[in-house]
Write a protein that holds these residues in place. Structure first.
Motif, PDB file in Angstrom:
ATOM      1  N   HIS A 205       0.821  -1.202   0.000  1.00 29.80           N
ATOM      2  CA  HIS A 205       0.000   0.000   0.000  1.00 29.80           C
ATOM      3  C   HIS A 205       0.867   1.269   0.000  1.00 29.80           C
ATOM      4  O   HIS A 205       0.575   2.246  -0.700  1.00 29.80           O
ATOM      5  CB  HIS A 205      -0.942  -0.011   1.209  1.00 29.80           C
ATOM      6  CG  HIS A 205      -1.943   1.092   1.162  1.00 29.80           C
ATOM      7  ND1 HIS A 205      -2.808   1.248   0.096  1.00 29.80           N
ATOM      8  CD2 HIS A 205      -2.174   2.124   1.993  1.00 29.80           C
ATOM      9  CE1 HIS A 205      -3.541   2.333   0.297  1.00 29.80           C
ATOM     10  NE2 HIS A 205      -3.182   2.883   1.436  1.00 29.80           N
ATOM     11  N   ARG A 206       1.950   1.228   0.749  1.00 36.16           N
ATOM     12  CA  ARG A 206       2.850   2.384   0.768  1.00 36.16           C
ATOM     13  C   ARG A 206       3.508   2.574  -0.603  1.00 36.16           C
ATOM     14  O   ARG A 206       3.740   3.704  -1.040  1.00 36.16           O
ATOM     15  CB  ARG A 206       3.909   2.173   1.853  1.00 36.16           C
ATOM     16  CG  ARG A 206       4.705   3.414   2.178  1.00 36.16           C
ATOM     17  CD  ARG A 206       5.502   3.225   3.444  1.00 36.16           C
ATOM     18  NE  ARG A 206       6.507   2.172   3.306  1.00 36.16           N
ATOM     19  CZ  ARG A 206       7.181   1.647   4.336  1.00 36.16           C
ATOM     20  NH1 ARG A 206       6.961   2.064   5.564  1.00 36.16           N
ATOM     21  NH2 ARG A 206       8.083   0.701   4.143  1.00 36.16           N
ATOM     22  N   PHE A 207       3.786   1.455  -1.276  1.00 40.82           N
ATOM     23  CA  PHE A 207       4.358   1.512  -2.628  1.00 40.82           C
ATOM     24  C   PHE A 207       3.387   2.226  -3.578  1.00 40.82           C
ATOM     25  O   PHE A 207       3.797   3.029  -4.416  1.00 40.82           O
ATOM     26  CB  PHE A 207       4.641   0.086  -3.113  1.00 40.82           C
ATOM     27  CG  PHE A 207       5.599  -0.017  -4.260  1.00 40.82           C
ATOM     28  CD1 PHE A 207       6.915   0.416  -4.131  1.00 40.82           C
ATOM     29  CD2 PHE A 207       5.200  -0.560  -5.470  1.00 40.82           C
ATOM     30  CE1 PHE A 207       7.813   0.304  -5.193  1.00 40.82           C
ATOM     31  CE2 PHE A 207       6.084  -0.676  -6.537  1.00 40.82           C
ATOM     32  CZ  PHE A 207       7.399  -0.244  -6.392  1.00 40.82           C
TER      33      PHE A 207
ATOM     34  N   MET B 255      14.765   5.540   9.771  1.00 39.72           N
ATOM     35  CA  MET B 255      14.059   5.071  10.968  1.00 39.72           C
ATOM     36  C   MET B 255      13.104   6.143  11.470  1.00 39.72           C
ATOM     37  O   MET B 255      13.431   7.329  11.463  1.00 39.72           O
ATOM     38  CB  MET B 255      15.064   4.766  12.092  1.00 39.72           C
ATOM     39  CG  MET B 255      16.066   3.688  11.780  1.00 39.72           C
ATOM     40  SD  MET B 255      17.029   3.246  13.263  1.00 39.72           S
ATOM     41  CE  MET B 255      17.871   4.778  13.619  1.00 39.72           C
ATOM     42  N   ASN B 256      11.957   5.715  11.941  1.00 38.40           N
ATOM     43  CA  ASN B 256      11.103   6.595  12.734  1.00 38.40           C
ATOM     44  C   ASN B 256      11.696   6.640  14.138  1.00 38.40           C
ATOM     45  O   ASN B 256      12.502   5.781  14.505  1.00 38.40           O
ATOM     46  CB  ASN B 256       9.670   6.047  12.765  1.00 38.40           C
ATOM     47  CG  ASN B 256       9.048   6.041  11.385  1.00 38.40           C
ATOM     48  OD1 ASN B 256       8.834   4.981  10.793  1.00 38.40           O
ATOM     49  ND2 ASN B 256       8.754   7.204  10.851  1.00 38.40           N
ATOM     50  N   VAL B 257      11.292   7.645  14.915  1.00 34.92           N
ATOM     51  CA  VAL B 257      11.881   7.743  16.257  1.00 34.92           C
ATOM     52  C   VAL B 257      10.811   7.744  17.349  1.00 34.92           C
ATOM     53  O   VAL B 257       9.687   8.219  17.157  1.00 34.92           O
ATOM     54  CB  VAL B 257      12.770   9.000  16.427  1.00 34.92           C
ATOM     55  CG1 VAL B 257      14.047   8.852  15.629  1.00 34.92           C
ATOM     56  CG2 VAL B 257      12.027  10.274  16.069  1.00 34.92           C
TER      57      VAL B 257
ATOM     58  N   VAL C  60       6.226   0.735   8.864  1.00 34.59           N
ATOM     59  CA  VAL C  60       5.491  -0.460   9.295  1.00 34.59           C
ATOM     60  C   VAL C  60       5.963  -0.857  10.696  1.00 34.59           C
ATOM     61  O   VAL C  60       5.166  -1.265  11.544  1.00 34.59           O
ATOM     62  CB  VAL C  60       5.706  -1.621   8.290  1.00 34.59           C
ATOM     63  CG1 VAL C  60       4.929  -2.857   8.730  1.00 34.59           C
ATOM     64  CG2 VAL C  60       5.304  -1.196   6.878  1.00 34.59           C
ATOM     65  N   THR C  61       7.259  -0.697  10.936  1.00 37.70           N
ATOM     66  CA  THR C  61       7.778  -0.997  12.273  1.00 37.70           C
ATOM     67  C   THR C  61       7.175  -0.023  13.283  1.00 37.70           C
ATOM     68  O   THR C  61       6.748  -0.429  14.367  1.00 37.70           O
ATOM     69  CB  THR C  61       9.318  -0.884  12.289  1.00 37.70           C
ATOM     70  OG1 THR C  61       9.835  -1.462  11.092  1.00 37.70           O
ATOM     71  CG2 THR C  61       9.910  -1.574  13.492  1.00 37.70           C
ATOM     72  N   ARG C  62       7.130   1.247  12.918  1.00 35.38           N
ATOM     73  CA  ARG C  62       6.549   2.273  13.801  1.00 35.38           C
ATOM     74  C   ARG C  62       5.134   1.901  14.210  1.00 35.38           C
ATOM     75  O   ARG C  62       4.800   1.856  15.398  1.00 35.38           O
ATOM     76  CB  ARG C  62       6.553   3.622  13.067  1.00 35.38           C
ATOM     77  CG  ARG C  62       5.846   4.759  13.816  1.00 35.38           C
ATOM     78  CD  ARG C  62       5.723   5.993  12.907  1.00 35.38           C
ATOM     79  NE  ARG C  62       5.013   7.089  13.549  1.00 35.38           N
ATOM     80  CZ  ARG C  62       3.680   7.179  13.641  1.00 35.38           C
ATOM     81  NH1 ARG C  62       2.895   6.214  13.131  1.00 35.38           N
ATOM     82  NH2 ARG C  62       3.120   8.200  14.234  1.00 35.38           N
TER      83      ARG C  62
END
Ligand SMILES: *Cc1c(COP(=O)(O)O)cnc(C)c1O
Length: 359
Positions: free
Chosen positions: A93-95, A233-235, A256-258
């Motif tokens: 979806h992000r793609f 990376m998100n923080v 997605v990790t966030r």
């Protein structure tokens, strides 16, 4: 929907030349790749071929004007040796969102997932089993019109290849909160994985390294104080008993990790806020002993604890990582879900067959 994908297998597998116990990040590539072409208004010619070099016309548009988008995800092997994928629908979806922003034709999201399932199943012996290692998956789409006028291309290539990888960062990371460089701004492309975002950030990262830091902590381009994210990376920051991560906007990559970590933190009953946070608020928390944790999250790095944060001439030294239980227990929990060791209570995992993996 099932898309026909033709498969041409390699006759020269390189797998025996690879030391799967000592893998670098992103330098070794598996035997096969997926390709598809966009022309005459549709995606066609879905195929898997032996991994190899591309031949390109010098005027290939993507090379000149940066109509290029990509994704990054990983496959892991379950204890029963089943290849697992973590939330590939989110990457698909992000793609689509990235491609749309870059005036490129979206690749059908179900075909994206099917192509990855087929490719990873074919090269499943390339999924490392050593703890912390994985098979990195890189989908990328680029403009292929042979033309040097500036406009949107009418043809594109979609490609997916994989790389067995070790760790991205070897330990804690040192960040430079820069008010000299800006990664993203309102109306721009910060929320997409388009190559220009990364090329434009390299000079800042190089400067950070010269100063003894690993990466930049990006802030907004207007006030130079609202925290965005770092590198790829998100923080997350823990101030007092609240875990804060900047809220999503056009300037932040929707990791997605966030989003998975936010879910896991809330499952634990912890207080998580997605909101604007300034560097001044972080400095203040640090000065009053309230900055308990800071870490980055992303597919490549999983969770990387921050050990040092530089802002102007103030260096903030966080507590020793061994004395910070949160990031490590979160990393263990996330990885245990990704590896099929812990129950998949949020339906995040699929295998390379269409059925849900029995983990
Ligand atoms: C890919 C990326 C992330 C992390 O996203 P994940 O989906 O968690 O891998 C964060 N920030 C940037 C700029 C990225 O490119």
């Amino acid at each position: 929907m099932k898309y026909p994908i033709s498969i041409q297998r390699t006759t020269h597998s390189k797998i025996d030349s690879v030391d799967f116990e000592n893998l670098p990040f992103g330098k070794i590539f598996s035997d096969h790749m997926f390709l598809a072409d966009y022309h005459d208004g549709k995606w066609q010619n879905f195929r898997i071929t032996p991994f190899g070099n591309l031949s390109m016309h010098p005027a290939t548009m993507g090379l000149h004007y940066g109509q290029i988008v990509w994704e990054g995800m990983k496959s892991y092997k379950s204890p029963k040796d089943i290849p697992l994928l973590f939330r590939p629908d989110q990457n698909a979806h992000r793609f689509t969102k990235s491609a749309t922003r870059m005036a490129m034709p979206p690749f059908p999201e179900d075909a994206f997932i099917q192509a990855i399932q087929t490719l990873v199943e074919l090269d499943k012996n390339w999924i490392p089993t050593r703890k912390g290692y994985s098979l990195y998956i890189r989908p990328i789409m680029y403009a292929t019109d042979e033309y040097i006028g500036v406009r949107s291309s009418e043809t594109y290539t979609m490609m997916i290849f994989t790389s067995p990888v070790g760790n991205y960062y070897s330990g804690a990371v040192k960040l430079w909160a820069t008010d000299k460089y800006v990664r993203a701004f309102e109306g721009g492309t910060g929320f997409t994985k388009t190559s220009g975002n990364y090329g434009a950030a390299l000079c800042a990262a190089t400067e950070a390294r010269k100063m003894g830091y690993d990466q930049c902590l990006w802030m907004d381009g207007v006030h130079h104080k609202y925290i965005h994210e770092s590198g790829t990376m998100n923080v997350f920051m823990q101030l007092g008993d609240t875990i804060i991560t900047p809220e999503l906007s056009e300037t932040i990559l929707d990791g997605v990790t966030r989003k998975s970590l936010i879910t896991l933190l809330r499952d634990r009953g912890l207080k998580v806020e997605e909101r604007s946070i300034t560097i001044d608020e972080v400095v203040e928390a640090y000065d009053s002993g309230n900055l308990h944790e800071m870490f980055g999250s992303g597919t490549a790095a999983t969770i990387a604890p921050v050990s040092h944060l530089l802002y102007r001439d103030k260096e903030m030294v966080l507590k020793k990582v061994e004395e910070r239980p949160l990031w490590e227990s979160l990393k263990t929990e996330l990885q245990s879900i990704q590896w099929g060791i812990l129950p998949d209570r949020h339906n995040w995992i699929i295998s390379t067959s269409d059925t849900l993996a029995s983990v």
